[in-house]
Enzyme design. Sequence first.
Site, PDB file in Angstrom:
ATOM      1  CG  HIS A 493       3.828  10.328   4.120  1.00 28.74           C
ATOM      2  ND1 HIS A 493       2.958  11.089   3.623  1.00 28.74           N
ATOM      3  CD2 HIS A 493       5.071  11.004   4.000  1.00 28.74           C
ATOM      4  CE1 HIS A 493       3.711  12.050   3.190  1.00 28.74           C
ATOM      5  NE2 HIS A 493       4.775  12.099   3.753  1.00 28.74           N
ATOM      6  CB  ALA A 673      -3.450   6.071   3.715  1.00 26.07           C
ATOM      7  CG  HIS A 674      -0.122   9.427   2.987  1.00 24.33           C
ATOM      8  ND1 HIS A 674      -0.061  10.461   3.745  1.00 24.33           N
ATOM      9  CD2 HIS A 674      -1.436   9.442   2.768  1.00 24.33           C
ATOM     10  CE1 HIS A 674      -0.925  10.868   4.209  1.00 24.33           C
ATOM     11  NE2 HIS A 674      -2.034  10.479   3.531  1.00 24.33           N
ATOM     12  CD  GLN A 675      -0.072   4.187  -1.153  1.00 25.12           C
ATOM     13  OE1 GLN A 675      -0.561   4.012  -1.960  1.00 25.12           O
ATOM     14  NE2 GLN A 675      -0.591   3.801   0.076  1.00 25.12           N
TER      15      GLN A 675
END
Length: 743
Positions: A493, A673-675
């Site tokens: 993201h 911050a999104h994996q």
Amino acid sequence: MSTQQMDIFAPLASPLPPLPEGEVLSPSQWVTLMAIGDTIIPAIDLSFPSSEKRLVAEDEYDEAIGKIQSMIPAGNNVKDLAHKFLAESASTTPGLKQLLQRTFSDYIRPEARKGICIILSGLDTRAGCLLLTGSTTSFHLQPIHVRQQVLQGWSQSYLPLLRGAVKGLAAIFNATWTKASPTLGPVLGFPRAPVHGKPGKGFEYSFIQFPPSTEPETIETDVLIVGSGCGAGVCAKNLAEAGHRVLVVDKAYHFDPAHLPMSEADAGIHLFQNGGIEVSDDSSISVIAGSAWGGGGTVNWSASLQTQGFVRQEWADMGLPFFTSSEFQTSLDRVCHRMGVSADHIHHNKTNQVLLDGARKLGYNVKPVPQNTGGKSHFCGYCTLGCGAAEKQGPVVSWLPDAEKAGALFIEGFTADKILFDNLNGTRVARGLQGTWQSRDSHGSVSGSDKTSRTVTIHAKRIIVSCGTLQSPLLLLRSGLTNPQIGRNLHLHPANVMGAVFPTPTLPWEGAILTAVVDSFQDLDSHGHGPKLEATSMLPSWFLPLLPWKSGLDFKLRAAALRYMTGFISLVRDRDTGRVYPDPVDGRCRIAYSPSALDRKHALAGLEALAKICYVAGATEILTTTVGVPSFVRGDPVPGDEDQGINDPRFVAWLAEVRHKGLPLPDANFASAHQMGTCRMGTSAKTSVVDPQGKVWGTEGLFVADASVFPSASGVNPMVTNMALSDWISRGVGKGMHGGARL
């Protein structure tokens, strides 16, 4: 303590571990590095008798002092504070060098550190300086105004290496200075802790302790869960309440709400992976991943969006019909109910209100973002440093306490080394985990050197890996699994940031961080890929380092204006992927990912929409975070043209310039911050890592339950999707344990 005192946040200190032993840089390299730092964060004053050697002219200095004084909140000695703020440099900031030492020693990759050292050494030689600066004089001996010109030249160089070098060094110094500066907080009126809400009481955890010994320790359990984050917490609750012996282990240590929110400097070390930030191999994107007790759920922003229908259909079309079933919806609703997810109690701060108002005026689709705050209003902008109110219903507040009440046991400070297997008729059967436990120090802290370390083997009937998207695949690889899909299909993201300045104070660090989302642009390619527009954290060290460095004075004026800013992200559901893999030298996480041309095009479309939102909301200045793109400054309205809105010719021309520049690498600043996706769920080992039940292909008794199993990018903040999938996987694990009575 009085009731009044108890209602004020006053977080306890969270001392850091000792600084690494040995010198990471030579004395001459330190001199050069701090000379660069004092150029990026310079002392700006009129002390040089010759105006030719001053960084700014006297009239420019007086103008800057006036601007800063006008922005400092009442109640301060504004004149004295403004002068001290400008006079502060990197080398005079207390604690800054120690933060740098820790960063260079522990958190910068060896080959990257080697490259920086080569540059630093070269800048102290005649030949190196001539090549890099045009002068044979060592960099640290050159006048400050010349050093600034050198760095400005690097930032505009046709060589990506030089542009990337100044961008990276500026980010390091700007981040460390904003964390350590004694003057920035008073200039902004930025309080150490939230001024809204009141401290909460946390759950009193019990952690297994081991006595000192040189012998390995062995323990047994029914279900071992590796990790304590959003997926792990749900699994622990479900399986403990089903009557199984559950053990949760995590390398992190628990900090109760009395220590939260931490300072910006301490939180990066205690609560996040790699000191607060991971950087991709090509430095095109910075990745922020929680590494706390409670995982990302301890430091996220409360956003609780359910998986959207078009994403669920995409995953079902990949051979996974569960995602369009009522079972998945039941799991989504179940996890939201436990956390009290609701949009009914939201009190929007200025940033989110700008998003709402601007989108409405432009006809964009905007809606509130439900929060996992237990059905309460939670007006706190510091939760990315840990929630001192204990209201955010992440794993530490909800799922893990439920699990302990049902009999689950916990170990903190446990580093998982490898999963142990038995070979049964050619099938690898997971039987346990080997790792290293490190106690707290003798004072119950983690900062002392007097800690006990033990090798521990845990035998279990089922093992659930829930280490997060960056770490789960690395544990599988360390354990000898060889599926080529492990670590691939990484989605991030990628987000690009935009800022806006308003004529009156916004106090952007106050209030819930992310409470509104614009989704009008989420399907730009007719395949579900595009940006969502959201607010971002406006803590000084989170936002200011993203702004391109132009000069020392420019950055300080930008920093002083944070009190009047808002910040937003164009967050892209990425089509294209990368991978994670272990560093060949030390085994740490490496990220091979570059935002693709398509995904950057989508991010740019989101930035254009954000700029229009900021314009119609009344911003006086709009800032991008791309090097070489000027800000848009709203001028006085021309009589008769007041109602042109976004058709303002100057604004239209600026948007055209933004589009023309685009988001080239390395000039554009991307963050994540999104994996997701590195242990992808699928129907075949040729294309995925786990099967539709979350079991690792080619094994028995081994499962993965976290965002790494997403088949592709979720398109929304992944917490709720992660929890719902973990709810499904863990219930399946429980059913497969033949009743699973306690042994």
